[in-house]
Design a protein around this motif. Structure first.
Motif, PDB file in Angstrom:
ATOM      1  N   ALA A 160       0.861  -1.191   0.000  1.00  0.00           N
ATOM      2  CA  ALA A 160       0.000   0.000   0.000  1.00  0.00           C
ATOM      3  C   ALA A 160       0.889   1.229   0.000  1.00  0.00           C
ATOM      4  N   LEU A 161       0.314   2.342  -0.452  1.00  0.00           N
ATOM      5  CA  LEU A 161       1.079   3.572  -0.578  1.00  0.00           C
ATOM      6  C   LEU A 161       0.302   4.729   0.048  1.00  0.00           C
ATOM      7  N   ILE A 162       0.940   5.416   1.009  1.00  0.00           N
ATOM      8  CA  ILE A 162       0.354   6.616   1.601  1.00  0.00           C
ATOM      9  C   ILE A 162       1.004   7.822   0.949  1.00  0.00           C
ATOM     10  N   THR A 163       0.196   8.629   0.260  1.00  0.00           N
ATOM     11  CA  THR A 163       0.696   9.795  -0.466  1.00  0.00           C
ATOM     12  C   THR A 163       0.260  11.066   0.255  1.00  0.00           C
ATOM     13  N   ILE A 164       1.216  11.925   0.556  1.00  0.00           N
ATOM     14  CA  ILE A 164       0.964  13.174   1.273  1.00  0.00           C
ATOM     15  C   ILE A 164       1.254  14.311   0.304  1.00  0.00           C
ATOM     16  N   GLY A 165       0.221  15.083  -0.069  1.00  0.00           N
ATOM     17  CA  GLY A 165       0.465  16.110  -1.066  1.00  0.00           C
ATOM     18  C   GLY A 165      -0.721  17.016  -1.295  1.00  0.00           C
ATOM     19  N   GLY A 166      -0.560  17.888  -2.291  1.00  0.00           N
ATOM     20  CA  GLY A 166      -1.602  18.823  -2.675  1.00  0.00           C
ATOM     21  C   GLY A 166      -2.347  18.331  -3.904  1.00  0.00           C
ATOM     22  N   ARG A 167      -2.899  19.267  -4.673  1.00  0.00           N
ATOM     23  CA  ARG A 167      -3.776  18.888  -5.785  1.00  0.00           C
ATOM     24  C   ARG A 167      -3.072  18.026  -6.829  1.00  0.00           C
ATOM     25  N   ASP A 168      -1.837  18.372  -7.194  1.00  0.00           N
ATOM     26  CA  ASP A 168      -1.139  17.607  -8.225  1.00  0.00           C
ATOM     27  C   ASP A 168      -0.784  16.208  -7.743  1.00  0.00           C
ATOM     28  N   THR A 169      -0.173  16.139  -6.562  1.00  0.00           N
ATOM     29  CA  THR A 169       0.257  14.845  -6.022  1.00  0.00           C
ATOM     30  C   THR A 169      -0.936  13.922  -5.797  1.00  0.00           C
ATOM     31  N   LEU A 170      -1.996  14.459  -5.201  1.00  0.00           N
ATOM     32  CA  LEU A 170      -3.166  13.637  -4.915  1.00  0.00           C
ATOM     33  C   LEU A 170      -3.994  13.358  -6.166  1.00  0.00           C
TER      34      LEU A 170
END
Length: 342
Positions: A96-106
């Motif tokens: 699994a991958l937890i992604t922490i970011g703003g509009r582009d990353t998410l």
């Protein structure tokens, strides 16, 4: 289970606090292993990782920036980006991958989850506070505190020299930082991207303030624009990123005010001061809760979701829904603070 974590896009205060909470709860309560992907989406794209365990996150709660590094890499722009990410996750045994970011990353996480079935959970961070689906994004509170503190200090020099001081704050297409810091800092004019401004009206407010024997403070979001005009830019799209970097409206506005009113006007561009340094207590609290709930979503297999703040509750919403539109300042809220202009 082995879980990957990445921080993407521009940095902001509180990123390390999220990572810390994810690792602490994941290791202590669920027995998970973690791997940190380096420099945002570049990490899974190239298989670049660092060890991520409890000793690695110890002492990081008040630390600004990100221990994982960040970048604005867009894996979906690569012809074989999805395949490379999938191959690297398999090779590293990442479940699994937890992604922490703003509009582009998410936005990338949403497409990878919804279109390609990758197991992603998202955490919203951006000082701009422009992600729909959550009342607050990580980093916003710290940015407002920094901007408000600067406005407080600038009042004294404005009064001492009887001049206009224009304070340019970040925010992009959303005026949240300008509205919150302008109101909290006692600004006499607040200009935001959502409401194109009339330069004659701005000068009238400035003149009115001087008639009352006070020196005005004008707060302007970097994406604000004059009525009928385009954003004022000092940076054009670069060949590398293709992104416009907003800045310059503060200096342009000061020049217009000085020319039209005859009053000396100076500009302070807060820039990256707003996104650097130690997170505020609220952002530490929010980051920690986001991290705890993100690892719970992984445990539940609730992928394609973003943790979000609603009131005082942390809830889960579809990542695609949270990135579908920009959350902008309500015209009614902007009108509400207009009583303090001039």
């Amino acid at each position: 289970m082995r879980v990957g974590v990445l921080t993407g896009g521009r940095d902001c205060p509180g990123l390390n606090a999220v990572v810390r909470a994810v690792v602490r709860k994941g290791v202590q309560e669920y027995g998970y292993e973690f791997v940190g992907f380096v420099d945002g989406w570049r990490g899974p794209l190239e298989g670049d990782t660092v060890p991520l365990d409890i000793p690695a996150v110890r002492g990081t709660l008040p630390q600004g920036g990100t221990i994982l590094g960040t970048s604005r890499t867009h894996p979906l722009d690569e012809e074989d980006g999805v395949r490379r990410i999938r191959d690297n996750l398999d090779k590293l045994r990442v479940d699994a991958l937890i992604t922490i970011g703003g509009r582009d990353t998410l936005g990338t996480a949403a497409r990878l989850a919804d279109e390609h079935g990758l197991p992603c959970v998202a955490v919203p961070k951006t000082i701009d506070n422009d992600l729909s689906g959550t009342d607050r994004t990580l980093g916003f509170d710290t940015a407002v505190n920094v901007a408000t503190g600067a406005i407080d200090r600038l009042h004294t020099t404005a009064e001492s020299h009887k001049r206009v001081l224009v304070v340019e704050v970040m925010g992009g297409d959303a005026g949240w930082i300008a509205v919150h810091s302008g109101l909290a800092g006692g600004a006499n004019v607040v200009l935001i991207p959502e409401q194109p401004f009339d330069i004659d009206q701005v000068c009238a407010w400035v003149t009115s303030r001087f008639r009352a024997s006070y020196s005005p403070i004008v707060v302007v979001g970097d994406g604000a624009r004059p009525r009928g005009g385009a954003p004022v830019l000092t940076h054009v799209p670069s060949a590398a990123s293709g992104r416009v970097r907003l800045s310059g409206v503060g200096e342009w506005l000061a020049g217009q005010i000085e020319q039209r009113t005859g009053k000396e006007a100076r500009t302070t561009v807060l820039g990256h001061l707003q996104r650097g340094g130690s997170p505020s207590p609220f952002d530490r609290w929010l980051a920690t809760r986001f991290g705890l709930h993100a690892v719970d979503a992984v445990r539940d297999g609730d992928f394609g979701k973003m943790v979000a703040l609603r009131g005082t509750d942390i809830v889960r919403v579809p990542i695609a829904e949270a990135t579908a539109r920009i959350k902008t300042v309500d015209p009614a809220l902007y009108e509400e603070i207009g009583v303090f202009f001039g």
